[in-house]
Design a protein around this motif. Structure first.
Motif, PDB file in Angstrom:
ATOM      1  N   GLY A  84      86.313  56.230   4.751  1.00  0.00           N
ATOM      2  CA  GLY A  84      85.735  56.000   3.441  1.00  0.00           C
ATOM      3  C   GLY A  84      86.039  54.597   2.953  1.00  0.00           C
ATOM      4  N   ILE A  85      85.722  54.344   1.702  1.00  0.00           N
ATOM      5  CA  ILE A  85      85.959  53.018   1.122  1.00  0.00           C
ATOM      6  C   ILE A  85      87.458  52.796   0.951  1.00  0.00           C
ATOM      7  N   CYS A  86      87.929  51.647   1.397  1.00  0.00           N
ATOM      8  CA  CYS A  86      89.353  51.292   1.275  1.00  0.00           C
ATOM      9  C   CYS A  86      89.580  50.502   0.000  1.00  0.00           C
ATOM     10  N   SER A  87      90.713  50.751  -0.651  1.00  0.00           N
ATOM     11  CA  SER A  87      91.081  50.011  -1.859  1.00  0.00           C
ATOM     12  C   SER A  87      92.390  49.252  -1.691  1.00  0.00           C
ATOM     13  N   HIS A  88      92.974  49.329  -0.498  1.00  0.00           N
ATOM     14  CA  HIS A  88      94.175  48.545  -0.206  1.00  0.00           C
ATOM     15  C   HIS A  88      94.209  48.270   1.300  1.00  0.00           C
ATOM     16  N   ILE A 100      72.277  59.282   3.661  1.00  0.00           N
ATOM     17  CA  ILE A 100      72.377  59.500   5.107  1.00  0.00           C
ATOM     18  C   ILE A 100      73.242  60.723   5.407  1.00  0.00           C
ATOM     19  N   PHE A 101      74.449  60.750   4.851  1.00  0.00           N
ATOM     20  CA  PHE A 101      75.398  61.824   5.159  1.00  0.00           C
ATOM     21  C   PHE A 101      75.210  63.050   4.268  1.00  0.00           C
ATOM     22  N   GLY A 102      74.737  62.838   3.041  1.00  0.00           N
ATOM     23  CA  GLY A 102      74.468  63.955   2.152  1.00  0.00           C
ATOM     24  C   GLY A 102      75.699  64.635   1.597  1.00  0.00           C
ATOM     25  N   HIS A 103      76.828  63.935   1.556  1.00  0.00           N
ATOM     26  CA  HIS A 103      78.025  64.520   0.955  1.00  0.00           C
ATOM     27  C   HIS A 103      78.933  63.420   0.406  1.00  0.00           C
ATOM     28  N   SER A 104      79.828  63.822  -0.480  1.00  0.00           N
ATOM     29  CA  SER A 104      80.744  62.887  -1.120  1.00  0.00           C
ATOM     30  C   SER A 104      81.796  62.360  -0.141  1.00  0.00           C
ATOM     31  N   PHE A 105      82.193  61.093  -0.366  1.00  0.00           N
ATOM     32  CA  PHE A 105      83.285  60.489   0.403  1.00  0.00           C
ATOM     33  C   PHE A 105      84.510  60.253  -0.485  1.00  0.00           C
ATOM     34  N   SER A 106      84.557  60.940  -1.628  1.00  0.00           N
ATOM     35  CA  SER A 106      85.658  60.705  -2.568  1.00  0.00           C
ATOM     36  C   SER A 106      87.014  61.071  -1.978  1.00  0.00           C
ATOM     37  N   THR A 107      87.070  62.094  -1.139  1.00  0.00           N
ATOM     38  CA  THR A 107      88.347  62.507  -0.543  1.00  0.00           C
ATOM     39  C   THR A 107      88.727  61.652   0.660  1.00  0.00           C
ATOM     40  N   LEU A 108      87.820  60.777   1.081  1.00  0.00           N
ATOM     41  CA  LEU A 108      88.102  59.901   2.225  1.00  0.00           C
ATOM     42  C   LEU A 108      88.431  58.480   1.793  1.00  0.00           C
ATOM     43  N   GLN A 109      88.648  58.273   0.505  1.00  0.00           N
ATOM     44  CA  GLN A 109      89.073  56.944   0.060  1.00  0.00           C
ATOM     45  C   GLN A 109      90.396  56.593   0.739  1.00  0.00           C
ATOM     46  N   ASP A 110      90.435  55.431   1.396  1.00  0.00           N
ATOM     47  CA  ASP A 110      91.628  54.956   2.103  1.00  0.00           C
ATOM     48  C   ASP A 110      92.054  55.894   3.232  1.00  0.00           C
ATOM     49  N   ASN A 123      82.520  60.374  -8.266  1.00  0.00           N
ATOM     50  CA  ASN A 123      82.161  61.596  -7.543  1.00  0.00           C
ATOM     51  C   ASN A 123      81.829  61.344  -6.077  1.00  0.00           C
ATOM     52  N   TRP A 124      81.185  60.222  -5.780  1.00  0.00           N
ATOM     53  CA  TRP A 124      80.721  59.975  -4.415  1.00  0.00           C
ATOM     54  C   TRP A 124      81.698  59.155  -3.589  1.00  0.00           C
ATOM     55  N   PHE A 125      82.457  58.250  -4.217  1.00  0.00           N
ATOM     56  CA  PHE A 125      83.296  57.325  -3.451  1.00  0.00           C
ATOM     57  C   PHE A 125      84.772  57.379  -3.802  1.00  0.00           C
ATOM     58  N   GLY A 126      85.123  58.033  -4.904  1.00  0.00           N
ATOM     59  CA  GLY A 126      86.519  58.181  -5.272  1.00  0.00           C
ATOM     60  C   GLY A 126      87.135  56.986  -5.954  1.00  0.00           C
ATOM     61  N   ILE A 127      86.314  56.033  -6.403  1.00  0.00           N
ATOM     62  CA  ILE A 127      86.828  54.845  -7.091  1.00  0.00           C
ATOM     63  C   ILE A 127      85.977  54.563  -8.322  1.00  0.00           C
ATOM     64  N   THR A 128      86.483  53.717  -9.226  1.00  0.00           N
ATOM     65  CA  THR A 128      85.691  53.298 -10.377  1.00  0.00           C
ATOM     66  C   THR A 128      84.747  52.168  -9.972  1.00  0.00           C
ATOM     67  N   LEU A 129      83.711  51.990 -10.755  1.00  0.00           N
ATOM     68  CA  LEU A 129      82.782  50.886 -10.504  1.00  0.00           C
ATOM     69  C   LEU A 129      83.503  49.540 -10.615  1.00  0.00           C
ATOM     70  N   LYS A 130      84.373  49.396 -11.591  1.00  0.00           N
ATOM     71  CA  LYS A 130      85.118  48.138 -11.759  1.00  0.00           C
ATOM     72  C   LYS A 130      85.957  47.839 -10.524  1.00  0.00           C
ATOM     73  N   SER A 131      86.603  48.860  -9.966  1.00  0.00           N
ATOM     74  CA  SER A 131      87.394  48.664  -8.747  1.00  0.00           C
ATOM     75  C   SER A 131      86.509  48.216  -7.599  1.00  0.00           C
ATOM     76  N   TYR A 132      85.321  48.804  -7.513  1.00  0.00           N
ATOM     77  CA  TYR A 132      84.412  48.412  -6.438  1.00  0.00           C
ATOM     78  C   TYR A 132      83.970  46.957  -6.594  1.00  0.00           C
ATOM     79  N   LEU A 133      83.689  46.541  -7.813  1.00  0.00           N
ATOM     80  CA  LEU A 133      83.324  45.140  -8.062  1.00  0.00           C
ATOM     81  C   LEU A 133      84.448  44.208  -7.628  1.00  0.00           C
TER      82      LEU A 133
END
Length: 254
Positions: A65-69, A94-104, A183-193
């Motif tokens: 998933g998306i890494c934050s560190h 593409i995948f049709g499911h959330s990646f919020s639990t796969l953050q980092d 819900n989809w990525f497990g991070i805030t929009l500000k963090s993604y920016l």
């Protein structure tokens, strides 16, 4: 793009034009060295699907998933990795499911996932064609125009746009956008920016420019963000001793 270093062989290709909103690149790295050197992967805002094999490890397919560190990469001498780097919208389209639990985190997948196999690692060009065709077959609905616009603005601005301006230009409220990212990525929009802005700073650091070229406000803010996402100060990241930082090692100097 292709790159050949002392021990790393790297090729990166853009996907079919029909996939440009969902796939950032399809790439490979071959490590020809037998040295057991650990590396670090820094956040870049992508979801990655990997096919991997090494001299002493079995064939694996896994997704992250998306890494934050910064994430340590174990030493894998004499190894081959093929990968598909997805933009976050691929989670829904593409995948049709959330990646919020796969953050980092990463998730192991069956070794025949999407019809891939160890044999696909023998020819990158064939893998590229197969990957584009498989991803195209998973893409079944049109992307919501607001979501598409938000990500276009994020990447065009290199993460320097504010949440309020995104809301204004996309006609999608800040609250709705933040809920979507959570819900989809497990991070805030500000963090993604912030991740995208940091990722766009890597090229300047590769070139030896240690002062902020994007909208960081001041030098101390830039240093804090670089330390947060890489674990070290800009001076050490720029030096990249022993090719410790994988993305920097694979990046050409301008």
């Amino acid at each position: 793009m292709s790159l050949q270093g002392n021990h790393l062989e790297y090729i990166s290709l853009k996907p079919y034009s029909s996939l440009k909103d969902l796939v950032e690149s399809i790439w490979m790295v071959k490590n020809h060295s037998d040295q057991k050197t650990e590396g670090i992967i820094v956040p870049d805002g992508k979801i990655d699907l990997f096919l991997f094999v090494s001299e002493n490890e079995p064939f694996e397919i896994f997704i992250s998933g998306i890494c934050s560190h910064p994430v340590p990469k174990p030493p894998f001498p004499k190894s081959t990795m093929f990968a598909i780097s997805f933009y976050p919208l691929a989670a829904e389209y593409i995948f049709g499911h959330s990646f919020s639990t796969l953050q980092d985190m990463r998730q192991m997948l069956p070794t025949d996932y999407w019809g891939f196999s160890k044999e696909d690692l023998t020819d990158f060009q064939c893998f590229y064609q197969k990957a584009c065709n498989i991803v195209s077959s998973q893409y079944s609905k049109e992307i919501d125009r607001r979501k598409k616009k938000v990500f276009e603005l994020i990447y065009e601005s290199k993460g320097e746009i504010t949440v309020s301006k995104l809301a204004l230009l996309s006609s999608w409220s800040s609250r709705q956008m933040n809920r979507y990212f959570h819900n989809w990525f497990g991070i805030t929009l500000k963090s993604y920016l912030n991740i995208i802005r940091f990722s766009n700073s890597l090229q300047q650091l590769k070139n030896g420019h240690l002062y902020p070229e994007l909208n960081y406000g001041d030098q101390s803010h830039f240093i804090r963000d670089v330390k947060k996402f890489s674990g070290v100060r800009p001076t050490l990241l720029s030096k990249n001793e022993n090719d410790r930082f994988i993305q920097l090692s694979l990046m050409k100097r301008n």
